[in-house]
Write an enzyme that holds these catalytic residues in place. Structure first.
Site, PDB file in Angstrom:
ATOM      1  CD  GLU A 154      -2.396 -11.038   4.464  1.00 41.00           C
ATOM      2  OE1 GLU A 154      -2.332  -9.969   3.831  1.00 41.00           O
ATOM      3  OE2 GLU A 154      -1.483 -11.442   5.208  1.00 41.00           O
ATOM      4  CD1 TRP A 205      -1.692  -7.627   6.826  1.00 38.01           C
ATOM      5  CD2 TRP A 205      -0.970  -5.502   6.635  1.00 38.01           C
ATOM      6  NE1 TRP A 205      -0.411  -7.562   7.310  1.00 38.01           N
ATOM      7  CE2 TRP A 205       0.054  -6.269   7.199  1.00 38.01           C
ATOM      8  CE3 TRP A 205      -0.757  -4.140   6.427  1.00 38.01           C
ATOM      9  CZ2 TRP A 205       1.286  -5.717   7.559  1.00 38.01           C
ATOM     10  CZ3 TRP A 205       0.470  -3.588   6.784  1.00 38.01           C
ATOM     11  CH2 TRP A 205       1.477  -4.373   7.340  1.00 38.01           C
ATOM     12  CD1 TRP A 212      10.117  10.941  -5.246  1.00 42.11           C
ATOM     13  CD2 TRP A 212      10.667   8.808  -5.640  1.00 42.11           C
ATOM     14  NE1 TRP A 212       9.692  10.193  -4.168  1.00 42.11           N
ATOM     15  CE2 TRP A 212      10.025   8.877  -4.382  1.00 42.11           C
ATOM     16  CE3 TRP A 212      11.102   7.555  -6.083  1.00 42.11           C
ATOM     17  CZ2 TRP A 212       9.816   7.768  -3.572  1.00 42.11           C
ATOM     18  CZ3 TRP A 212      10.890   6.446  -5.283  1.00 42.11           C
ATOM     19  CH2 TRP A 212      10.249   6.555  -4.053  1.00 42.11           C
ATOM     20  CG  ASN A 216      -0.242  -9.135  -1.781  1.00 40.65           C
ATOM     21  OD1 ASN A 216      -0.352  -7.911  -1.785  1.00 40.65           O
ATOM     22  ND2 ASN A 216       0.509  -9.776  -0.895  1.00 40.65           N
ATOM     23  CD1 TRP A 230       6.097   7.031  -2.772  1.00 39.12           C
ATOM     24  CD2 TRP A 230       3.887   6.752  -2.938  1.00 39.12           C
ATOM     25  NE1 TRP A 230       5.492   7.941  -1.941  1.00 39.12           N
ATOM     26  CE2 TRP A 230       4.134   7.786  -2.017  1.00 39.12           C
ATOM     27  CE3 TRP A 230       2.573   6.395  -3.196  1.00 39.12           C
ATOM     28  CZ2 TRP A 230       3.114   8.481  -1.361  1.00 39.12           C
ATOM     29  CZ3 TRP A 230       1.552   7.079  -2.543  1.00 39.12           C
ATOM     30  CH2 TRP A 230       1.828   8.107  -1.644  1.00 39.12           C
ATOM     31  CD1 TRP A 234       0.263   1.534  -4.996  1.00 37.35           C
ATOM     32  CD2 TRP A 234       2.412   1.676  -5.642  1.00 37.35           C
ATOM     33  NE1 TRP A 234       0.378   0.952  -6.242  1.00 37.35           N
ATOM     34  CE2 TRP A 234       1.678   1.030  -6.659  1.00 37.35           C
ATOM     35  CE3 TRP A 234       3.769   1.870  -5.815  1.00 37.35           C
ATOM     36  CZ2 TRP A 234       2.277   0.583  -7.842  1.00 37.35           C
ATOM     37  CZ3 TRP A 234       4.374   1.430  -6.989  1.00 37.35           C
ATOM     38  CH2 TRP A 234       3.635   0.796  -7.987  1.00 37.35           C
TER      39      TRP A 234
HETATM   40  P1  FAD Z   1      -6.442 -12.548  -0.208  1.00 33.59           P
HETATM   41  O1  FAD Z   1      -5.018 -12.933  -0.020  1.00 33.59           O
HETATM   42  O2  FAD Z   1      -7.407 -13.626  -0.428  1.00 33.59           O
HETATM   43  O3  FAD Z   1      -6.830 -11.676   1.068  1.00 33.59           O
HETATM   44  C1  FAD Z   1      -8.195 -11.514   1.494  1.00 33.59           C
HETATM   45  C2  FAD Z   1      -8.518 -10.043   1.588  1.00 33.59           C
HETATM   46  O4  FAD Z   1      -7.685  -9.398   2.546  1.00 33.59           O
HETATM   47  C3  FAD Z   1      -8.311  -9.273   0.297  1.00 33.59           C
HETATM   48  O5  FAD Z   1      -9.403  -9.416  -0.575  1.00 33.59           O
HETATM   49  C4  FAD Z   1      -8.137  -7.850   0.803  1.00 33.59           C
HETATM   50  O6  FAD Z   1      -9.381  -7.244   1.072  1.00 33.59           O
HETATM   51  C5  FAD Z   1      -7.410  -8.067   2.120  1.00 33.59           C
HETATM   52  N1  FAD Z   1      -5.969  -7.928   1.919  1.00 33.59           N
HETATM   53  C6  FAD Z   1      -5.069  -8.881   1.610  1.00 33.59           C
HETATM   54  N2  FAD Z   1      -3.822  -8.358   1.557  1.00 33.59           N
HETATM   55  C7  FAD Z   1      -3.955  -7.047   1.823  1.00 33.59           C
HETATM   56  C8  FAD Z   1      -3.037  -5.975   1.915  1.00 33.59           C
HETATM   57  N3  FAD Z   1      -1.725  -6.129   1.743  1.00 33.59           N
HETATM   58  N4  FAD Z   1      -3.529  -4.746   2.182  1.00 33.59           N
HETATM   59  C9  FAD Z   1      -4.848  -4.553   2.379  1.00 33.59           C
HETATM   60  N5  FAD Z   1      -5.758  -5.531   2.316  1.00 33.59           N
HETATM   61  C10 FAD Z   1      -5.313  -6.759   2.050  1.00 33.59           C
HETATM   62  N6  FAD Z   1      -5.798  -4.300  -2.160  1.00 33.59           N
HETATM   63  C11 FAD Z   1      -6.987  -3.734  -2.441  1.00 33.59           C
HETATM   64  O7  FAD Z   1      -8.020  -4.259  -2.010  1.00 33.59           O
HETATM   65  N7  FAD Z   1      -7.070  -2.605  -3.200  1.00 33.59           N
HETATM   66  C12 FAD Z   1      -5.960  -1.987  -3.702  1.00 33.59           C
HETATM   67  O8  FAD Z   1      -6.077  -0.955  -4.369  1.00 33.59           O
HETATM   68  C13 FAD Z   1      -4.699  -2.569  -3.443  1.00 33.59           C
HETATM   69  N8  FAD Z   1      -3.553  -2.033  -3.954  1.00 33.59           N
HETATM   70  C14 FAD Z   1      -2.347  -2.614  -3.688  1.00 33.59           C
HETATM   71  C15 FAD Z   1      -1.170  -2.031  -4.184  1.00 33.59           C
HETATM   72  C16 FAD Z   1       0.054  -2.617  -3.927  1.00 33.59           C
HETATM   73  C17 FAD Z   1       1.319  -1.964  -4.454  1.00 33.59           C
HETATM   74  C18 FAD Z   1       0.140  -3.790  -3.171  1.00 33.59           C
HETATM   75  C19 FAD Z   1       1.465  -4.433  -2.874  1.00 33.59           C
HETATM   76  C20 FAD Z   1      -1.004  -4.363  -2.659  1.00 33.59           C
HETATM   77  C21 FAD Z   1      -2.257  -3.789  -2.898  1.00 33.59           C
HETATM   78  N9  FAD Z   1      -3.453  -4.349  -2.372  1.00 33.59           N
HETATM   79  C22 FAD Z   1      -4.650  -3.754  -2.639  1.00 33.59           C
HETATM   80  C23 FAD Z   1      -3.399  -5.464  -1.397  1.00 33.59           C
HETATM   81  C24 FAD Z   1      -3.485  -6.867  -1.988  1.00 33.59           C
HETATM   82  O9  FAD Z   1      -2.587  -7.004  -3.056  1.00 33.59           O
HETATM   83  C25 FAD Z   1      -4.876  -7.237  -2.464  1.00 33.59           C
HETATM   84  O10 FAD Z   1      -5.824  -6.960  -1.461  1.00 33.59           O
HETATM   85  C26 FAD Z   1      -4.927  -8.733  -2.780  1.00 33.59           C
HETATM   86  O11 FAD Z   1      -4.006  -9.044  -3.785  1.00 33.59           O
HETATM   87  C27 FAD Z   1      -6.313  -9.098  -3.218  1.00 33.59           C
HETATM   88  O12 FAD Z   1      -6.358 -10.436  -3.583  1.00 33.59           O
HETATM   89  P2  FAD Z   1      -7.235 -11.469  -2.755  1.00 33.59           P
HETATM   90  O13 FAD Z   1      -8.598 -10.916  -2.566  1.00 33.59           O
HETATM   91  O14 FAD Z   1      -7.096 -12.789  -3.410  1.00 33.59           O
HETATM   92  O15 FAD Z   1      -6.468 -11.466  -1.367  1.00 33.59           O
END
Ligand code: FAD
Length: 483
Positions: free
Chosen positions: A277, A280, A312, A347, A365, A388
């Site tokens: 993650e 990602w 859209w 997420n 989007w 997105w």
């Molecule tokens: P954890 O599951 O604990 O993951 C650890 C870290 O990994 C996160 O803090 C984050 O830095 C990174 N990470 C995890 N999943 C993703 C992912 N899919 N993409 C990129 N990094 C990821 N994340 C953001 O940081 N900023 C945003 O603006 C953002 N916008 C999003 C918009 C949409 C539509 C979606 C579906 C996801 C988005 N995310 C975004 C990704 C993800 O939802 C969040 O990073 C995550 O929910 C953060 O929670 P956590 O720190 O508990 O994640």
């Protein structure tokens, strides 16, 4: 006394594990810690929720800096001018900073570095925000990765988290301090109205980040791979805003997770999922930078240009219902209300609400991306636009457009007892678990016993799932037929 060195804090609001700070210390010169509220006109302005966070984070950083015999200088204006002015004003010999890769920033930084060099001031740039500098990972032939799995296969072995550099005990201070703005005068905290009351569980700043990481490593990491999809559980780290502002480094997260595996406290599979993650986050930064190099702003331009012709719909009423969490689909509404109240959303639910907007409502989007940009405390240019586009089907390595989440089955699968919905949609709190994700399927007697009157206490669904699904598939077909 040697000429001072400016330590320009940007999205690295921490003292530990900070390469720019380490470089400034090595110079053995007095250090001028600086934060600039950047008002460069052609850079995207931050959203309101991130400004809320920024204020608390700067207050924490200022206190940490002061505890080390130093001060955090606050200035506002176009950073290119402000930094050059401060260097001139203080006779600084150098400026150290960690790179930020948001659109326009690398080019602006390069111009600034050149101007500083012309004035005899050395600009020193470091990577403090990523596991790997986003401009570094390329395919064997030097190309851009467009799919996550091969990207991560190539990138992961390159990650070298190194030894952590602890926060210094002291920061060498200059003989004279330049003037600073007062943080309170920047007006970053909302007042009219103050919508941030529900943000109280966050503790922005380096200490809050370290606490969060520690709690996660000794808690949710153990079952992360399974629980990360469950919004009804505390199965994730909630580190995203801390990582966005650089209050903790991704390398520190990486090290802590790997150390837990080495101690035998957490199975490798759980740790690997967490590291992926973080991967990602890297992939999104890498993709966003490549898009910018092509001249395509990632928050505006479809990575898959076929989507430029996507039909859209313009539906302000439906969009307003979505933003307010009043779509009549409980898991969707719960997510959007969690976002509005706390500045963050789980997420899994981000994916569901984004799919609902782009597929059930056929709303562009970019409207959702903009809403998230303003309301998320972790709003991050690359990750927001990248995700997105991923959900909408037009991004790098995107989910296929025809995979349309059913909000009812998503709710039943990932919030089986309705705990998450009960918390954020309290008007449905008394509904039985079997019906909470589809209250319209309940008979009148049950609804009445639970105090629910559809259309009055909770909305009817704004679209029928089956009809909306077919409409989305038809729209997608039209896109293919146009080719
Ligand atoms: P954890 O599951 O604990 O993951 C650890 C870290 O990994 C996160 O803090 C984050 O830095 C990174 N990470 C995890 N999943 C993703 C992912 N899919 N993409 C990129 N990094 C990821 N994340 C953001 O940081 N900023 C945003 O603006 C953002 N916008 C999003 C918009 C949409 C539509 C979606 C579906 C996801 C988005 N995310 C975004 C990704 C993800 O939802 C969040 O990073 C995550 O929910 C953060 O929670 P956590 O720190 O508990 O994640």
């Amino acid at each position: 006394m040697p000429a001072p060195v400016i330590l320009w804090f940007r999205r690295d609001l921490r003292l530990a594990d900070n390469p720019a700070l380490q470089a400034a210390l090595r110079s053995a010169a007095p250090i001028l810690p600086l934060y600039v509220l950047d008002e460069t006109p052609d850079l995207r302005a931050p959203g309101a929720a991130t400004l809320w966070w920024l204020e608390k984070s700067l207050a924490a950083l200022a206190a940490d800096v002061e505890a080390r015999g130093s001060r955090l200088i606050l200035r506002r204006g176009p950073a290119e001018r402000v930094v050059a002015d401060l260097a001139r004003e203080t006779g600084a010999s150098g400026v150290c900073w960690n790179a930020v890769f948001d659109p326009g920033v690398p080019a602006r930084d390069a111009r600034l570095a050149e101007a500083l060099a012309a004035a005899g001031v050395e600009a020193r740039r470091f990577n403090g925000g990523h596991l790997l500098s986003p401009d570094k990972v390329r395919t064997k032939t030097g190309g851009q990765f467009s799919v996550f799995t091969p990207y991560w296969r190539a990138a992961r072995p390159l990650v070298n988290p190194g030894e952590p550099a602890p926060a210094p005990a002291a920061l060498p201070a200059p003989a004279d301090w330049p003037g600073s703005d007062r943080l309170a005068d920047w007006g970053l905290h909302p007042t009219r109205p103050d919508w941030s009351k529900g943000f109280k569980d966050w503790t922005p700043g380096e200490a809050g980040a370290a606490e969060r990481l520690d709690a996660f490593i000794h808690g949710a990491l153990k079952s992360y791979a399974g629980d990360r999809d469950r919004p009804d559980r505390e199965g994730i780290s909630r580190l995203s805003p801390y990582l966005h502002f650089g209050e903790i480094s991704p390398k520190a997260c990486w090290r802590a997770a790997q150390a837990a595996a080495l101690r035998g406290e957490v199975p490798d599979a759980q740790v690997d999922k967490f590291l992926a993650e973080l991967g990602w986050r890297e992939f999104n930064a890498n993709t966003a930078l490549a898009a910018e190099a092509r001249g395509d702003a990632p928050e505006k331009v479809n990575v898959d240009r076929r989507f430029d012709a996507f039909p859209w719909r313009d539906d302000p009423k439906a969009f307003a219902a979505w933003t307010r969490g009043m779509t009549g689909y409980p898991i969707v509404d719960a997510g959007l209300r969690q976002l509005w109240t706390t500045g963050w959303m789980h997420n899994r639910v981000r994916m569901v609400v984004a799919s609902f907007l782009t597929k059930h409502l056929l709303i562009d989007w970019r409207a959702g991306e903009t809403w998230f940009w303003d309301t998320l405390v972790d709003a991050d240019h690359a990750s927001n636009a990248g995700n997105w586009q991923w959900v909408a089907g037009c991004g790098a390595d995107a989910a296929p457009y025809f995979r349309i989440f059913n909000p009812v089955t998503q709710g039943e699968k990932f919030d089986p007892d309705g705990t998450y919905v009960r918390r954020w949609v309290p008007e449905l709190a008394r509904m039985p678990a079997k019906l909470i994700h589809a209250p319209w399927a309940a008979d009148k007697a049950i609804l009445s016993a639970c105090g629910v009157t559809l259309g009055l206490t909770y909305p009817h669904p704004i679209v029928d799932h089956g009809v909306a699904r077919q409409r989305a598939l038809d729209a997608y077909q039209s896109l293919k037929a146009d080719r």
